[in-house]
Design a protein around this motif. Structure first.
Motif: not given
Length: 803
Positions: A403-423
């Motif tokens: 959520l921390s990464i998603l809330n600060r995402a600057k583009n869709v590639e950063e938003a997709k990083e959520t998949r690595k952590y939200a399990r």
């Protein structure tokens, strides 16, 4: 003289009651203006509440930002936070007494608190500090001496919030969406009862030659009843009701009138008050995000920042498996695994129970196999038990970091990083950014199953409990992040999900055997394809859409019957000219819904008998067996086995229309001109204390007529049977669009949203239920994002300063 004396006493009593009421009100009413000094804060924080009571938090560092989020969430929803924590950790009986012991026992068996502690221990330092800051803010409010009206009524003090409590409520939410246990137990019972021919129709994936597990189940004399605490949580608190109902869609700039992406999301969750969601805006260096979150969780779950917007639906992934365990006849604490007897792990759950003015302790033993808690009876004459494995108990989750990464995402590639952590969840995420990109990503931990790793038409894996003793059905980790389904900038220029099937059967891994019927998805796609370009107004109309695809199919089928009864002829005539919009004021919608309900009972009730209530709960799955057999006049299900003759499909349809007319007449009277769908189908927002007589007047808003049904985009699911937890009737909505969100990235400062009840949990406040009618009418409020707009629409401002 006596009259004066009585008047004097009444005056004194009135003054005392007023003073007492004022004291209670002052204890529960948060301070929203001025300045408050608090400990553990580094710098001044501004909290501006706009005219919709939404807090906009301005801080100069992350610690103070999350501290303030914890503080304002406690101001608005403290008792809801505490109730969620108590459900998750099995501590309801401390405030409700013995009536909730079974619920506590069930949730203790899940070991959510212990799992939360393990997850927290594996967090990086930053995530730990973020949770600690949030908890510190919540505790600053708790320690200020403020109470909630619920804690006053129940006579207890709310304990300090812990960092692991935020993790616990996420685990609770994730398990709440894991509905496979009901599915598997019902499937096994049905297979035992029906035999091969009926089972093939009920379960499309039924393998050739029958299912050999059934014989083994019969040998072990299994108790196949759902745990009592699980059933009580479902019936009394509305848990496990979601049944696969949420929508999201996104279009790119080619498809939008504005030339930029647009995104919409409306998660469908249980009807409740206060709402599942709490709206807020977080602003500090490096983060500027607005939307909605669960009370008790830091950050924003659904919303947008300056660059990216996102929304979620449940992916319907199979995250729970039941295992049949063979018990040692000489020792009920041993179970067979592979080639030897294994010893069960046990723990004694000490449940503290409110009893008069004090407490007593009830101690219950919980057993565990290597697969998880034993959820069925293991009495002396039982040779086998069921154990449950849930992804939340084994997955390595870092949802807070995601959520921390998603809330600060600057583009869709950063938003997709959520998949690595939200399990712990499995969610369909759609997203868009201001650069014009759109995409889809499945996120979450989905098990790779042992014996069958793919989807095969002759497999029932994931549908029924499997032998635990063989070792063949163990999970082999989780689907790798890089192989989870995803999509970027498709040529269609849009993406939509509605709990529908995600991939075809060629996908390498088994995601699920259970999906929502495809109708909402089909309707969304059809509306997206109707126009070359879509506007914000189009998105609003889509979220309000109440056209029913299955109603059109259903009416077409029943028009083939040739009734003699005048009442049936009248009903069919009324349905003939219907536009298939399930409005609350519609007579044809009423006839359709009640006829369908009676047809389901008349078709399946005779064969399933005592299993019929469980079938109703699972009705939304198996691609909706009712819809499947409507165009199969030869189906075995049409015959009523309670009669000597063999009934046909048309005879059962005619009987169901007759029964529907009788039911409507009994409930609404004989004047047909007054019959409307909204007279039976209501939104009833019921507070957990609102089931108590007299308190219902304080906590429960008046019910209002509801449009739609389980298949419309504007969803209002009902379960075809009376549901206890909201004191509603058969057709009252149990699942609703709990939050609506729309954003056009060409004008990101003016996104639209609407919560389902109100911003606050205090029933004495106007903000408790002030948006219900607007939400029901599918109206919206702006999510003010630009600071100048926030200032123009400021209602209250509070400053938190270091003490």
């Amino acid at each position: 003289m006596i009259v004066k004396w009585i008047l004097s006493i009444l005056t004194v009593l009135g003054i005392l009651l007023s003073a007492f009421a004022y004291k209670i009100y002052s204890e529960i009413q948060p301070i929203l203006e001025g300045e408050i000094g608090v400990k553990n804060l580094n710098s001044v924080v501004r909290i501006i509440r706009d005219i919709y009571a939404i807090p906009h938090i301005y801080a100069v560092n992350d610690h103070d930002l999350l501290f303030a989020q914890g503080y304002v969430t406690a101001q608005d929803r403290l008792w809801q936070m505490d109730l969620s924590r108590r459900i998750a950790t099995g501590r309801l009986s401390e405030i409700f007494g013995e009536r909730t012991v079974e619920v506590d026992y069930f949730f203790r068996s899940l070991e959510i608190e212990q799992i939360a502690e393990k997850i927290y221990a594996n967090f990086d330092q930053k995530s730990k500090e973020e949770l600690a800051a949030y908890a510190s803010g919540a505790n600053a409010y708790i320690n200020s001496g403020k109470k909630t009206i619920e804690s006053v009524i129940l006579r207890y003090d709310i304990e300090p919030w812990r960092p692991i409590d935020s993790i616990s409520i996420h685990l609770l939410s994730a398990f709440d969406l894991s509905i496979n246990m009901d599915e598997e137990i019902f499937a096994l019972k049905a297979l035992r009862k029906l035999g091969d021919d009926m089972a093939k129709e009920l379960f499309p994936r039924y393998p050739q030659g029958g299912n050999t597990i059934i014989n083994k189940v019969n040998e072990l004399n299994l108790d196949l009843n759902l745990p009592r605490g699980y059933k009580m949580a479902k019936e009394r608190f509305g848990f496990f009701q979601a049944k696969g109902a949420s929508n999201n869609w996104v279009i790119d700039g080619v498809k939008s009138e504005s030339g930029k992406p647009m995104l919409a999301n409306d998660p469908h969750l249980r009807i409740q008050i206060p709402s599942v969601w709490h709206e807020l805006h977080l602003n500090a260096p490096g983060i500027n995000v607005i939307g909605a979150t669960f009370p008790g969780s830091p950050y924003v779950l659904i919303g947008h920042n300056r660059n990216v917007a996102w929304g979620f639906t449940d992916a319907m992934a199979d995250r729970v498996d039941l295992y049949i365990e063979r018990i040692n006849p000489e020792d009920p604490y041993e179970y067979w695994y592979r080639d030897k007897w294994e010893r069960m792990r046990t723990q004694n759950a000490e449940i503290k129970v409110k009893d008069g003015g004090g407490f007593r302790t009830i101690t219950r033993e919980i057993k565990y196999t290597k697969h998880g808690p034993v959820i069925s009876s293991s009495d002396i004459d039982v040779k086998g038990v069921l154990s449950m494995k849930w992804t939340g108990s084994v997955v390595e989750d870092q949802s807070i970091k995601g959520l921390s990464i998603l809330n600060r995402a600057k583009n869709v590639e950063e938003a997709k990083e959520t998949r690595k952590y939200a399990r712990i969840y499995t969610l369909n995420m759609v997203y868009a950014d201001v650069d014009g990109n759109i995409g889809y990503q499945l996120i979450g931990g989905i098990p790779v199953r042992g014996k069958v790793t793919g989807v095969f038409t002759d497999s029932l894996e994931g549908k029924i409990p499997v032998p635990g003793w063989s070792g063949q059905y163990e999970w082999k980790g989780f689907i790798p992040d890089g192989e989870l389904p995803n999509l970027s900038n498709p040529l269609t220029h849009f993406i939509a999900t509605a709990n529908n099937k995600i991939t075809d059967d060629s996908f390498t891994y088994l995601i699920s055997n259970t999906w929502a019927p495809p109708y909402r998805y089909e309707r969304i796609v059809s509306l997206l394809e109707q126009k070359e370009k879509l506007s914000l107004q189009d998105f609003k109309q889509m979220q309000a859409d109440i056209y029913s695809i299955p109603a059109q199919k259903f009416v077409k089928e029943i028009m083939e019957v040739k009734p003699n009864d005048p009442g049936v002829k009248w009903a069919l005539k009324e349905l003939t000219g219907w536009n298939y919009e399930v409005t609350s004021g519609s007579l044809p919608a009423l006839l359709y819904e009640v006829t369908r309900s009676n047809l389901i009972r008349n078709t399946f009730g005779d064969e399933l008998r005592e299993l019929y209530p469980e079938f109703l709960y699972t009705l939304n799955f198996n691609y909706n067996i009712m819809d499947k057999i409507m165009d199969e006049p030869s189906s075995l299900w049409w015959d009523d086995i309670n009669t000597a003759m063999k009934e046909t499909r048309d005879q059962i349809i005619i009987k169901s229309v007759e029964d529907a007319l009788r039911e409507i007449r009994d409930k609404l009277g004989s004047h047909r001109e007054n019959w409307r769908w909204g007279q039976l189908h209501k939104y009833r927002f019921t507070h957990p204390l609102g089931r108590v007589k007299f308190l219902d007047k304080l906590f429960n808003p008046k019910p209002i007529s509801a449009p739609g049904d389980r298949d419309t985009i504007n969803n209002s699911y009902f379960g075809y049977k009376r549901h206890y937890y909201s004191d509603g009737e058969t057709y009252d909505a149990t699942v609703i669009p709990s939050y609506r969100f729309i954003v056009d990235l060409s004008d990101i400062d003016n996104a639209l949203a609407m919560n389902s009840t109100g911003q606050w949990g205090n029933p004495l406040s106007r903000q408790y239920s002030n948006v219900i009618q607007g939400w029901a009418d599918v109206e919206y409020h702006p999510l003010y994002f630009d600071e100048s707009d926030i200032e123009k629409n400021k209602w209250k401002e509070l400053r938190l300063s270091p003490e």
